[in-house]
Design an enzyme around this catalytic site. Sequence first.
Site, mmCIF file in Angstrom:
data_model
loop_
_atom_site.group_PDB
_atom_site.id
_atom_site.type_symbol
_atom_site.label_atom_id
_atom_site.label_comp_id
_atom_site.label_asym_id
_atom_site.label_seq_id
_atom_site.Cartn_x
_atom_site.Cartn_y
_atom_site.Cartn_z
ATOM 1 N N LYS A 27 -2.083 -23.310 -24.999
ATOM 2 C CA LYS A 27 -3.117 -23.427 -23.868
ATOM 3 C C LYS A 27 -2.229 -23.895 -22.529
ATOM 4 O O LYS A 27 -2.404 -24.965 -21.947
ATOM 5 C CB LYS A 27 -4.343 -24.286 -24.117
ATOM 6 C CG LYS A 27 -5.488 -24.105 -23.286
ATOM 7 C CD LYS A 27 -6.505 -24.790 -23.764
ATOM 8 C CE LYS A 27 -7.789 -24.847 -22.907
ATOM 9 N NZ LYS A 27 -8.256 -23.578 -22.593
HETATM 10 N N1 PPE Z 1 -10.073 -18.391 -25.049
HETATM 11 C C1 PPE Z 1 -9.466 -18.767 -23.804
HETATM 12 C C2 PPE Z 1 -8.563 -18.097 -23.176
HETATM 13 C C3 PPE Z 1 -9.883 -20.222 -23.291
HETATM 14 O O1 PPE Z 1 -9.446 -20.301 -22.148
HETATM 15 C C4 PPE Z 1 -10.642 -20.836 -24.190
HETATM 16 C C5 PPE Z 1 -11.200 -22.251 -23.497
HETATM 17 C C6 PPE Z 1 -11.058 -20.585 -25.325
HETATM 18 C C7 PPE Z 1 -10.601 -19.102 -25.699
HETATM 19 C C8 PPE Z 1 -12.019 -21.311 -26.370
HETATM 20 O O2 PPE Z 1 -11.379 -22.428 -26.791
HETATM 21 P P1 PPE Z 1 -12.056 -23.426 -27.274
HETATM 22 O O3 PPE Z 1 -12.621 -24.495 -25.955
HETATM 23 O O4 PPE Z 1 -11.182 -24.491 -28.009
HETATM 24 O O5 PPE Z 1 -13.382 -23.427 -27.838
HETATM 25 N N2 PPE Z 1 -11.164 -22.449 -21.928
HETATM 26 C C9 PPE Z 1 -11.468 -23.415 -21.575
HETATM 27 C C10 PPE Z 1 -11.115 -23.423 -20.046
HETATM 28 C C11 PPE Z 1 -12.187 -22.556 -19.294
HETATM 29 C C12 PPE Z 1 -11.945 -22.889 -17.813
HETATM 30 O O6 PPE Z 1 -12.423 -22.008 -16.880
HETATM 31 O O7 PPE Z 1 -11.366 -23.684 -17.213
HETATM 32 C C13 PPE Z 1 -12.727 -24.279 -21.800
HETATM 33 O O8 PPE Z 1 -13.608 -23.841 -22.403
HETATM 34 O O9 PPE Z 1 -12.570 -25.492 -21.648
#
Ligand code: PPE
Length: 316
Positions: free
Chosen positions: A161
């Site tokens: 990430k």
């Molecule tokens: N894909 C991406 C690209 C992504 O950024 C997130 C989280 C997810 C999937 C889902 O992952 P999880 O949170 O572990 O279920 N995105 C983070 C950032 C968003 C933002 O705009 O900043 C979040 O949801 O915290």
Amino acid sequence: MGKIKEAKYIWLSGKLVPWGEAKVHVLTHALHYGSAVFEGIRAYDTKTKGPAVFRLREHVKRLFDSAKIYRMELPYTIEEVENIILEVIRANELKSCYIRPLVFRGYGDMGVNPLHNPVELMVAAWEWGAYLGKEALEKGVDVMVSSWTRMVPNTFPPMAKSSANYANSQLIKMEAVLYGFEEGIALNYEGAVSEGSGENLFVILRDPVTREPKILTPSLDAAILPGITRNSVIQIARDLGYTVKEEHIPRELLYIADEMFFTGTAAEITPIRSVDKIPVGSGKRGPITKQLQETFFKIVHGEIEDKYNWLTPVYK
Ligand code: PPE
């Protein structure tokens, strides 16, 4: 969404500082070269345990994994970072909040090579409501298939990430909102479905004869972030008796799905009501999406037993 609701303190490089004083130098390496990794975590106010962080260990472990991929050595242990996160929530007297830890290459050398720049940690927390708009959780969102491809694994590894990945996310998001959609879904380098700019994606298809549902989500090799909400929803759905498969999802499945939704820490479980102006199923939140949402929200709010041990109370 939108402007940050300021809290009182932010943890920056070893201590809590007042919100407005959490600053870095303009020659901070991460600002120029995207040399940072981060997390998004939520805490919810629960009925029985007070505020509790959802899947804290998994998020902090993913932060360390992201840092490891980019050869960043954190000057803390996993337990120490967990405690810093809890301390930030307590210091700000927050109940339901979003927590943003960021590990970044700080000020020192200039030039691409990050190896001699200090690795710093900051942790902020604030109140953050529904990610894709207030009504989205119930009504669903309208999305488009992005003209941008999700970054290819051997360029920017999607499993980390990294802040750099969000250059790709921003292109997807800007295109979608400027064209009047709430979000974009990116295809990957093979032309298969990957994920939204900040969410994982689930598709529900019913057998045309038996009406038996099957829940699908792109597999980890589809250039996606291994979402913690995604993992939670897979477990919840299987425990509710559904068949869940992680597999290759061709674009056209998006147009014939019975239900569809995003998952993410910020987005939680957000139904999708149309893709490229084609309604998903009835064009409303579907019944399985609703059931998964309700179960998820009951778990995070401590309204049903925390049988997976997903909640860490902020006050012990
Ligand atoms: N894909 C991406 C690209 C992504 O950024 C997130 C989280 C997810 C999937 C889902 O992952 P999880 O949170 O572990 O279920 N995105 C983070 C950032 C968003 C933002 O705009 O900043 C979040 O949801 O915290």
